[in-house]
Motif scaffolding. Sequence first.
Motif, PDB file in Angstrom:
ATOM      1  N   ALA A  50       0.819  -1.218   0.000  1.00  0.00           N
ATOM      2  CA  ALA A  50       0.000   0.000   0.000  1.00  0.00           C
ATOM      3  C   ALA A  50       0.851   1.265   0.000  1.00  0.00           C
ATOM      4  N   THR A  51       2.034   1.186  -0.506  1.00  0.00           N
ATOM      5  CA  THR A  51       2.926   2.365  -0.478  1.00  0.00           C
ATOM      6  C   THR A  51       2.909   3.127  -1.807  1.00  0.00           C
ATOM      7  N   LYS A  52       2.174   2.598  -2.808  1.00  0.00           N
ATOM      8  CA  LYS A  52       2.197   3.183  -4.162  1.00  0.00           C
ATOM      9  C   LYS A  52       1.865   4.686  -4.150  1.00  0.00           C
ATOM     10  N   ASP A  53       0.786   5.044  -3.417  1.00  0.00           N
ATOM     11  CA  ASP A  53       0.312   6.436  -3.462  1.00  0.00           C
ATOM     12  C   ASP A  53       0.919   7.309  -2.371  1.00  0.00           C
ATOM     13  N   LEU A  54       1.882   6.805  -1.652  1.00  0.00           N
ATOM     14  CA  LEU A  54       2.448   7.580  -0.537  1.00  0.00           C
ATOM     15  C   LEU A  54       3.598   8.469  -1.008  1.00  0.00           C
ATOM     16  N   SER A  55       3.828   9.513  -0.209  1.00  0.00           N
ATOM     17  CA  SER A  55       4.971  10.391  -0.532  1.00  0.00           C
ATOM     18  C   SER A  55       6.271   9.668  -0.171  1.00  0.00           C
ATOM     19  N   ASP A  56       7.379  10.227  -0.625  1.00  0.00           N
ATOM     20  CA  ASP A  56       8.679   9.577  -0.354  1.00  0.00           C
ATOM     21  C   ASP A  56       8.942   9.445   1.140  1.00  0.00           C
ATOM     22  N   ASN A  57       8.572  10.513   1.883  1.00  0.00           N
ATOM     23  CA  ASN A  57       8.800  10.470   3.338  1.00  0.00           C
ATOM     24  C   ASN A  57       7.976   9.360   3.998  1.00  0.00           C
ATOM     25  N   GLU A  58       6.700   9.333   3.603  1.00  0.00           N
ATOM     26  CA  GLU A  58       5.805   8.309   4.165  1.00  0.00           C
ATOM     27  C   GLU A  58       6.291   6.908   3.804  1.00  0.00           C
ATOM     28  N   LYS A  59       6.749   6.787   2.519  1.00  0.00           N
ATOM     29  CA  LYS A  59       7.291   5.480   2.086  1.00  0.00           C
ATOM     30  C   LYS A  59       8.475   5.076   2.974  1.00  0.00           C
ATOM     31  N   GLN A  60       9.330   6.099   3.238  1.00  0.00           N
ATOM     32  CA  GLN A  60      10.510   5.813   4.057  1.00  0.00           C
ATOM     33  C   GLN A  60      10.108   5.326   5.459  1.00  0.00           C
ATOM     34  N   VAL A  61       9.085   6.007   6.043  1.00  0.00           N
ATOM     35  CA  VAL A  61       8.593   5.607   7.382  1.00  0.00           C
ATOM     36  C   VAL A  61       8.049   4.187   7.329  1.00  0.00           C
ATOM     37  N   ARG A  62       7.275   3.887   6.289  1.00  0.00           N
ATOM     38  CA  ARG A  62       6.671   2.554   6.139  1.00  0.00           C
ATOM     39  C   ARG A  62       7.767   1.474   6.013  1.00  0.00           C
ATOM     40  N   ILE A  63       8.778   1.833   5.201  1.00  0.00           N
ATOM     41  CA  ILE A  63       9.881   0.868   5.014  1.00  0.00           C
ATOM     42  C   ILE A  63      10.592   0.615   6.362  1.00  0.00           C
ATOM     43  N   GLU A  64      10.806   1.687   7.125  1.00  0.00           N
ATOM     44  CA  GLU A  64      11.471   1.543   8.430  1.00  0.00           C
ATOM     45  C   GLU A  64      10.645   0.632   9.357  1.00  0.00           C
ATOM     46  N   GLU A  65       9.333   0.906   9.375  1.00  0.00           N
ATOM     47  CA  GLU A  65       8.435   0.088  10.213  1.00  0.00           C
ATOM     48  C   GLU A  65       8.514  -1.382   9.806  1.00  0.00           C
ATOM     49  N   SER A  66       8.457  -1.579   8.468  1.00  0.00           N
ATOM     50  CA  SER A  66       8.502  -2.962   7.962  1.00  0.00           C
ATOM     51  C   SER A  66       9.820  -3.629   8.323  1.00  0.00           C
ATOM     52  N   ARG A  67      10.920  -2.829   8.253  1.00  0.00           N
ATOM     53  CA  ARG A  67      12.227  -3.390   8.589  1.00  0.00           C
ATOM     54  C   ARG A  67      12.268  -3.831  10.067  1.00  0.00           C
ATOM     55  N   ASP A  68      11.675  -2.987  10.929  1.00  0.00           N
ATOM     56  CA  ASP A  68      11.628  -3.351  12.356  1.00  0.00           C
ATOM     57  C   ASP A  68      10.849  -4.648  12.563  1.00  0.00           C
ATOM     58  N   LEU A  69       9.707  -4.705  11.856  1.00  0.00           N
ATOM     59  CA  LEU A  69       8.868  -5.914  12.004  1.00  0.00           C
ATOM     60  C   LEU A  69       9.603  -7.155  11.505  1.00  0.00           C
ATOM     61  N   ILE A  70      10.304  -6.980  10.367  1.00  0.00           N
ATOM     62  CA  ILE A  70      11.048  -8.145   9.827  1.00  0.00           C
ATOM     63  C   ILE A  70      12.184  -8.549  10.782  1.00  0.00           C
ATOM     64  N   SER A  71      12.818  -7.531  11.389  1.00  0.00           N
ATOM     65  CA  SER A  71      13.866  -7.863  12.387  1.00  0.00           C
ATOM     66  C   SER A  71      13.259  -8.689  13.521  1.00  0.00           C
ATOM     67  N   HIS A  72      12.082  -8.255  13.934  1.00  0.00           N
ATOM     68  CA  HIS A  72      11.383  -8.970  15.005  1.00  0.00           C
ATOM     69  C   HIS A  72      11.095 -10.422  14.589  1.00  0.00           C
ATOM     70  N   VAL A  73      10.638 -10.560  13.323  1.00  0.00           N
ATOM     71  CA  VAL A  73      10.343 -11.909  12.794  1.00  0.00           C
ATOM     72  C   VAL A  73      11.616 -12.749  12.757  1.00  0.00           C
ATOM     73  N   ILE A  74      12.725 -12.122  12.350  1.00  0.00           N
ATOM     74  CA  ILE A  74      14.002 -12.866  12.294  1.00  0.00           C
ATOM     75  C   ILE A  74      14.372 -13.372  13.692  1.00  0.00           C
ATOM     76  N   ASN A  75      14.177 -12.495  14.679  1.00  0.00           N
ATOM     77  CA  ASN A  75      14.463 -12.923  16.066  1.00  0.00           C
ATOM     78  C   ASN A  75      13.585 -14.092  16.479  1.00  0.00           C
ATOM     79  N   ASP A  76      12.298 -13.985  16.131  1.00  0.00           N
ATOM     80  CA  ASP A  76      11.372 -15.082  16.477  1.00  0.00           C
ATOM     81  C   ASP A  76      11.798 -16.382  15.799  1.00  0.00           C
ATOM     82  N   LEU A  77      12.209 -16.256  14.542  1.00  0.00           N
ATOM     83  CA  LEU A  77      12.651 -17.465  13.812  1.00  0.00           C
ATOM     84  C   LEU A  77      13.890 -18.061  14.470  1.00  0.00           C
ATOM     85  N   ARG A  78      14.778 -17.168  14.921  1.00  0.00           N
ATOM     86  CA  ARG A  78      15.999 -17.647  15.592  1.00  0.00           C
ATOM     87  C   ARG A  78      15.616 -18.431  16.857  1.00  0.00           C
TER      88      ARG A  78
END
Lengths: 277, 214
Positions: A93-121
């Motif tokens: 859902a980032t298609k219509d977002l501004s670059d800043n918003e996209k950046q925030v979304r990407i950061e959030e997603s990165r945090d979540l993926i880090s969390h998932v990696i920890n859970d997998l570990r």
Amino acid sequence: MSRNNENLDVYILLFSGAALFICLAGFIIYFIFLYRSKQLKNQREKEAIKAHYDKELLRSELEIQESTLNHVSREIHDNIGQVLSFVKLSLGATKDLSDNEKQVRIEESRDLISHVINDLRDLSKSLSYETVAAKGLVTTLQAELERINRSGNYIIEFDISGNNFPLGQKRELVIFRIFQESMQNILKHSEANRLKINLDYSPEMFNLKIHDDGIGFSPGNVDTPEGSGLRNMKSRAKLIGATLSITSSPGKGCIINVNLPIARDLNFDGENPSGPG
Amino acid sequence: MATRFILYLSLLAAVFLFGLLNLRTLSLPFKILCVVVGITLVSEAASGFLNSRGYNNMAVYHLLSCIEYAGTALVFHGLLRSSRTKKLVIYSIIPVAVLGIMNSVFLQDIRTFPSNILLLSHGIFLILSLLLFKQMLEEPIARNLFRQSEFWVAGGYLLFSSAVFLSFGLQNYFKRNQLNLEPLNHMIYYTNILFYTILGIALYTEQANIRRPS
């Protein structure tokens, strides 16, 4: 005539003597055969006990594996799968977002993926029969309690008194399985808030005490079909020479006590209790 | 001295020496058994010596019968596991000793063979050996029966105590009818030789079991 009578008496006495010795020899031979048949009977009984023990041990291993798989599957379904789906939707859902918003979304997603990696570990370190064998009872119990603690639903106290020593891999496996089954019962049925687990290593006795402050139950219910898990725990304890007692009453929580006498020469493992403790 | 007596003494000495050399490896009842064999050796040698000098040697047997009973009772006390039987065995030592003394004073003086007390003590040994057999049957172990020292002790005492009854019965009859005692003496000697050989085997199996547990 008199001499003949005397001879006859001597012959009778000698014959009695010989009969006595034959009886004794017969007794010894009979004893040898009887003893041999008792030895064989004992051997067969021991083999049957050993076979039953091996079967129960294998069942414990399978149950631990099954429990681990359930845990892994639950984690993947309830946690990792959900988070990844959320990340997928979020990034989609980032298609219509501004670059800043996209950046925030990407950061959030990165945090979540880090969390998932920890859970997998953490999942990769999930408990198995090999974990109990390799790390020993105390470390495995600690790991299992940490996992339960992460849910945040329980206040857990874990104490060890005495110097811990190995109880033998197979005994530790059975004790761990009893512990695991007790914890499953507590989590499913007890509605407890506080758990107190105590390990007591004394030179003559090992003791595991699991105490919860849940709704409790009437110990008479152990004999009902619903109590088969508790009966199973008791029979497993008996298998390794331990005794398991359950103290509970409605509204007053439950205490499960496992006592294992330490007899180092009597070892079902067929080895010295050299596994890590 | 007759060859058979020398053979008998040599056997006693060999069994005692074997026990003595392996005393450290033997369990307590077998240590006591070794001491009993040693005491028998000394008393038999003393008795033979007195006999060869023309003295009455029966006093030795009066003394030996009491010591032998106490020693053997202690051996069975160590081998039997029932606490009740153990107590009875221990408590029996004093009355048997008192009876032995009374027998020497009132019934069979020290110049007479103490057959009364020997019959009593061997009667008890007979019962104890049967109890030991019973105990073995109740708690069988995986080891070959012939490698179990308890089997040899129980078997030895069962045979010897039965033989004592038989020989005493025959001896009284032979004496009363003035018959030749020589065949009976032969029988007693060979029974003794067989008995101490069996005790030797018991000591050997015990030390072998302790060195190489099954």
